[in-house]
Enzyme design. Sequence first.
Site, PDB file in Angstrom:
ATOM      1  CD  GLU A 164      -2.951  -0.904  -0.077  1.00  0.00           C
ATOM      2  OE1 GLU A 164      -2.989   0.191  -0.670  1.00  0.00           O
ATOM      3  OE2 GLU A 164      -3.619  -1.879  -0.444  1.00  0.00           O
ATOM      4  N   GLY A 183      10.514   6.720  -5.875  1.00  0.00           N
ATOM      5  CA  GLY A 183      10.378   8.109  -5.465  1.00  0.00           C
ATOM      6  C   GLY A 183       9.805   8.240  -4.064  1.00  0.00           C
ATOM      7  CE1 TYR A 195      -6.768   2.714   0.715  1.00  0.00           C
ATOM      8  CE2 TYR A 195      -4.380   2.876   0.831  1.00  0.00           C
ATOM      9  CZ  TYR A 195      -5.514   2.259   0.347  1.00  0.00           C
ATOM     10  OH  TYR A 195      -5.402   1.185  -0.492  1.00  0.00           O
ATOM     11  CG  ASP A 223      -7.955   3.840  -2.890  1.00  0.00           C
ATOM     12  OD1 ASP A 223      -9.206   3.814  -2.996  1.00  0.00           O
ATOM     13  OD2 ASP A 223      -7.220   3.123  -3.578  1.00  0.00           O
ATOM     14  CB  SER A 282       4.493  17.074  -5.018  1.00  0.00           C
ATOM     15  OG  SER A 282       4.551  15.684  -4.830  1.00  0.00           O
TER      16      SER A 282
END
Length: 374
Positions: free
Chosen positions: A35, A79, A118, A136, A297
């Site tokens: 996950e 990443g 989550y 999610d 981001s």
Amino acid sequence: MLKGIVEPLLKWYDTCRRILPWREEPDAYSVWVSEIMLQQTRVEAVKPFYTRFMDALPDIEALASCEEDRLLKLWEGLGYYNRVRNMQKAARIVAEEYGGRMPSDYEKLLKLPGIGPYTAGAVASIAYGIPVPAVDGNVLRVLSRVTADYEDIMKPSMRRKMEEQIMEIIPPDNAGKFTQALMELGAIICVPNGAAKCGECPLKDMCLAREKGIVTELPQKAAKKPRRIEQRTVFVLKDGEKAAIRKRPKKGLLPGLYELPNTEGHLGMDEVVQFVKEQGMSPIRVKRLSDSKHIFSHVEWQMIGYAVWIDELEKQPEDGLIFVEPQRTEREFPIPAAFGAYTDYLQIKLGQEKYESVKGRKENEDFISGNTVL
């Protein structure tokens, strides 16, 4: 109306689910690792990374005791390296306080570093069968379409509302399957960008978005803020067979990873020669390399590159540079994908380049907090 989705969804999942390595024997550790990997990377890309990671670090104790450079090297290509650092912090807590076994309690899971609602819900429901929601991006998309809800899915209030709705319908005796079924539906049927395969969906007869013809309008989410643009010049510094790398600071972007030396701005050829001399080296040949771009981001690096051959070094230069053989760099030093266009000139393959399945992955596009929006 959501109570009606449970039975058809579970039946569909039994016959249509994908075979994935972390689903075969879903213990808490394997669910957790998968996950975290899936949070910003697509399923097909994750498979080889998951296998590599689990082969090297098969349990909590192995993760807790792993040396940092090796840990980051195992994560190379995925990443978001702070995620694996937080995993190790959590693993050490689990090893010390829970005897090496992930706690089978949602609230205790939430207290571990790097685990939010989550991930805690996914581990609790899938590994331990606890009826708690795991919302999610896939789940948000499915439920917003089924209920024709135009509320912004980026708002915490929307997530909380969906969690409350799931709590009302999640089957106590089949929580894990239900959690995975909702995620799977969003991953392969109720996909984003208007390409939903409504004709194959087990919920098509109760989906309000399909009934109203508004599937392509949902889910709603606020526009992203524009990324900050940074211009950088990257150097492939070569001393015979060796090339220069350096370790990045422990704080900030890509903390603690190794990089090709670089500087702010786009330098011309004469400026490159002067820059290299200022680092205590004597350039004997300079070659302009291709341009490259990497998107994080909130930042976009627009890079130009130069290969610089230098005269034989008498001592290691300043600025933390170390010269090592490319084979050793590929084997031992974790280098972020941002420099992939320039490691090619050293015939170094980074983590994501070692697996054909990763090609074409776009970072930070069509993703939201939680798990990947597929």
